[in-house]
Motif scaffolding. Structure first.
Motif, mmCIF file in Angstrom:
data_model
loop_
_atom_site.group_PDB
_atom_site.id
_atom_site.type_symbol
_atom_site.label_atom_id
_atom_site.label_comp_id
_atom_site.label_asym_id
_atom_site.label_seq_id
_atom_site.Cartn_x
_atom_site.Cartn_y
_atom_site.Cartn_z
ATOM 1 N N SER A 142 0.834 -1.216 0.000
ATOM 2 C CA SER A 142 0.000 0.000 0.000
ATOM 3 C C SER A 142 0.862 1.256 0.000
ATOM 4 O O SER A 142 0.578 2.219 -0.721
ATOM 5 N N ALA A 143 1.924 1.247 0.792
ATOM 6 C CA ALA A 143 2.828 2.401 0.829
ATOM 7 C C ALA A 143 3.527 2.586 -0.521
ATOM 8 O O ALA A 143 3.685 3.711 -0.999
ATOM 9 N N LEU A 144 3.930 1.495 -1.139
ATOM 10 C CA LEU A 144 4.579 1.569 -2.448
ATOM 11 C C LEU A 144 3.604 2.061 -3.514
ATOM 12 O O LEU A 144 3.987 2.813 -4.415
ATOM 13 N N GLU A 145 2.342 1.670 -3.394
ATOM 14 C CA GLU A 145 1.316 2.175 -4.316
ATOM 15 C C GLU A 145 1.113 3.676 -4.132
ATOM 16 O O GLU A 145 1.060 4.415 -5.122
ATOM 17 N N ARG A 146 0.986 4.112 -2.872
ATOM 18 C CA ARG A 146 0.799 5.547 -2.599
ATOM 19 C C ARG A 146 1.967 6.366 -3.132
ATOM 20 O O ARG A 146 1.800 7.492 -3.588
ATOM 21 N N ALA A 147 3.168 5.792 -3.082
ATOM 22 C CA ALA A 147 4.365 6.486 -3.576
ATOM 23 C C ALA A 147 4.469 6.420 -5.101
ATOM 24 O O ALA A 147 5.368 7.020 -5.684
ATOM 25 N N GLY A 148 3.570 5.671 -5.737
ATOM 26 C CA GLY A 148 3.587 5.567 -7.193
ATOM 27 C C GLY A 148 4.646 4.633 -7.742
ATOM 28 O O GLY A 148 5.005 4.717 -8.916
ATOM 29 N N LEU A 149 5.130 3.712 -6.906
ATOM 30 C CA LEU A 149 6.203 2.810 -7.322
ATOM 31 C C LEU A 149 5.686 1.458 -7.802
ATOM 32 O O LEU A 149 6.379 0.738 -8.521
ATOM 33 N N VAL A 150 4.468 1.127 -7.373
ATOM 34 C CA VAL A 150 3.849 -0.159 -7.692
ATOM 35 C C VAL A 150 2.403 0.106 -8.079
ATOM 36 O O VAL A 150 1.779 1.025 -7.557
ATOM 37 N N GLU A 151 1.889 -0.716 -8.985
ATOM 38 C CA GLU A 151 0.470 -0.628 -9.317
ATOM 39 C C GLU A 151 -0.126 -2.030 -9.381
ATOM 40 O O GLU A 151 0.589 -2.995 -9.650
ATOM 41 N N ARG A 152 -1.415 -2.101 -9.093
ATOM 42 C CA ARG A 152 -2.147 -3.373 -9.191
ATOM 43 C C ARG A 152 -2.877 -3.399 -10.529
ATOM 44 O O ARG A 152 -3.460 -2.411 -10.940
ATOM 45 N N ARG A 153 -2.836 -4.580 -11.157
ATOM 46 C CA ARG A 153 -3.570 -4.787 -12.405
ATOM 47 C C ARG A 153 -4.260 -6.141 -12.319
ATOM 48 O O ARG A 153 -3.771 -7.052 -11.656
ATOM 49 N N PRO A 154 -5.369 -6.285 -13.014
ATOM 50 C CA PRO A 154 -6.011 -7.607 -13.049
ATOM 51 C C PRO A 154 -5.089 -8.624 -13.719
ATOM 52 O O PRO A 154 -4.392 -8.301 -14.692
ATOM 53 N N ASP A 155 -5.069 -9.825 -13.192
ATOM 54 C CA ASP A 155 -4.289 -10.910 -13.780
ATOM 55 C C ASP A 155 -4.987 -11.329 -15.077
ATOM 56 O O ASP A 155 -6.162 -11.683 -15.048
ATOM 57 N N PRO A 156 -4.292 -11.307 -16.209
ATOM 58 C CA PRO A 156 -4.945 -11.672 -17.464
ATOM 59 C C PRO A 156 -5.446 -13.122 -17.484
ATOM 60 O O PRO A 156 -6.379 -13.448 -18.200
ATOM 61 N N ASP A 157 -4.835 -13.980 -16.644
ATOM 62 C CA ASP A 157 -5.250 -15.387 -16.588
ATOM 63 C C ASP A 157 -6.439 -15.607 -15.659
ATOM 64 O O ASP A 157 -7.126 -16.617 -15.772
ATOM 65 N N ASP A 158 -6.642 -14.682 -14.717
ATOM 66 C CA ASP A 158 -7.741 -14.801 -13.757
ATOM 67 C C ASP A 158 -8.107 -13.392 -13.302
ATOM 68 O O ASP A 158 -7.472 -12.836 -12.415
ATOM 69 N N LEU A 159 -9.111 -12.811 -13.904
ATOM 70 C CA LEU A 159 -9.464 -11.416 -13.661
ATOM 71 C C LEU A 159 -9.918 -11.144 -12.223
ATOM 72 O O LEU A 159 -10.044 -9.984 -11.828
ATOM 73 N N ARG A 160 -10.124 -12.188 -11.430
ATOM 74 C CA ARG A 160 -10.488 -11.991 -10.022
ATOM 75 C C ARG A 160 -9.262 -11.636 -9.182
ATOM 76 O O ARG A 160 -9.379 -11.146 -8.072
ATOM 77 N N VAL A 161 -8.079 -11.885 -9.717
ATOM 78 C CA VAL A 161 -6.819 -11.726 -8.983
ATOM 79 C C VAL A 161 -6.132 -10.424 -9.399
ATOM 80 O O VAL A 161 -6.089 -10.085 -10.579
ATOM 81 N N GLN A 162 -5.599 -9.708 -8.410
ATOM 82 C CA GLN A 162 -4.810 -8.500 -8.668
ATOM 83 C C GLN A 162 -3.328 -8.860 -8.647
ATOM 84 O O GLN A 162 -2.865 -9.553 -7.738
ATOM 85 N N VAL A 163 -2.608 -8.371 -9.639
ATOM 86 C CA VAL A 163 -1.176 -8.644 -9.754
ATOM 87 C C VAL A 163 -0.427 -7.326 -9.624
ATOM 88 O O VAL A 163 -0.861 -6.296 -10.133
ATOM 89 N N LEU A 164 0.698 -7.374 -8.930
ATOM 90 C CA LEU A 164 1.527 -6.186 -8.717
ATOM 91 C C LEU A 164 2.549 -6.043 -9.836
ATOM 92 O O LEU A 164 3.156 -7.027 -10.265
ATOM 93 N N HIS A 165 2.736 -4.799 -10.261
ATOM 94 C CA HIS A 165 3.730 -4.463 -11.280
ATOM 95 C C HIS A 165 4.486 -3.222 -10.823
ATOM 96 O O HIS A 165 3.909 -2.333 -10.199
ATOM 97 N N LEU A 166 5.761 -3.152 -11.185
ATOM 98 C CA LEU A 166 6.515 -1.922 -10.960
ATOM 99 C C LEU A 166 6.034 -0.858 -11.938
ATOM 100 O O LEU A 166 5.739 -1.167 -13.091
ATOM 101 N N THR A 167 5.965 0.364 -11.487
ATOM 102 C CA THR A 167 5.698 1.482 -12.382
ATOM 103 C C THR A 167 7.036 1.973 -12.934
ATOM 104 O O THR A 167 8.109 1.539 -12.483
#
Length: 133
Positions: A57-82
């Motif tokens: 959450s702190a990394l997201e607030r800092a704009g360093l990480v973002e959550r995206r839906p997993d293309p294999d399972d849209l119910r799951v959130q996957v973390l990516h570096l920005t």
């Protein structure tokens, strides 16, 4: 080992004020893996899910990480570096490498080889202890 751990935590704050040692480690793992779930991070580092959740959450607030839906399972959130996450990780990594180069500059070639051998041996034991062998 305690002194080593204390110094690592202290140097993380000096390298980048917003990046704790845990945050740096999580960003590094994301860079290596390309993407992963927060639960994967918790399992990989044997951390409590709530600890990882706070860090992410702190990394997201800092704009360093973002959550995206997993293309294999849209119910799951996957973390990516920005892009900002990649930039800061690269900056901190280079500063850490420069600090190591400076600290080891007057070591002989033989001392460096021994040190590398001991670190490799130490890290290999840790890997074996995780899979039960």
């Amino acid at each position: 080992m305690t002194i080593f751990a204390r110094r690592a935590r202290a140097s993380a704050g000096r390298m980048h004020p917003e990046l704790s040692l845990v945050s740096y480690t999580l960003l590094g793992h994301l860079e290596e893996s390309g993407r992963c779930r927060a639960t994967d991070l918790a399992a990989h580092y044997a951390l409590d899910k709530s600890t990882v959740s706070r860090q992410v959450s702190a990394l997201e607030r800092a704009g360093l990480v973002e959550r995206r839906p997993d293309p294999d399972d849209l119910r799951v959130q996957v973390l990516h570096l920005t892009a900002a996450g990649r930039r800061i990780l690269a900056e901190v990594t280079e500063r850490r490498r420069a600090a190591f180069r400076e600290r080891l500059a007057d070591w002989s070639e033989e001392d460096l080889k021994r040190f590398a051998t001991y670190l490799t041996r130490y890290n290999a034991w840790y890997g074996r202890s995780q899979d039960g062998s």
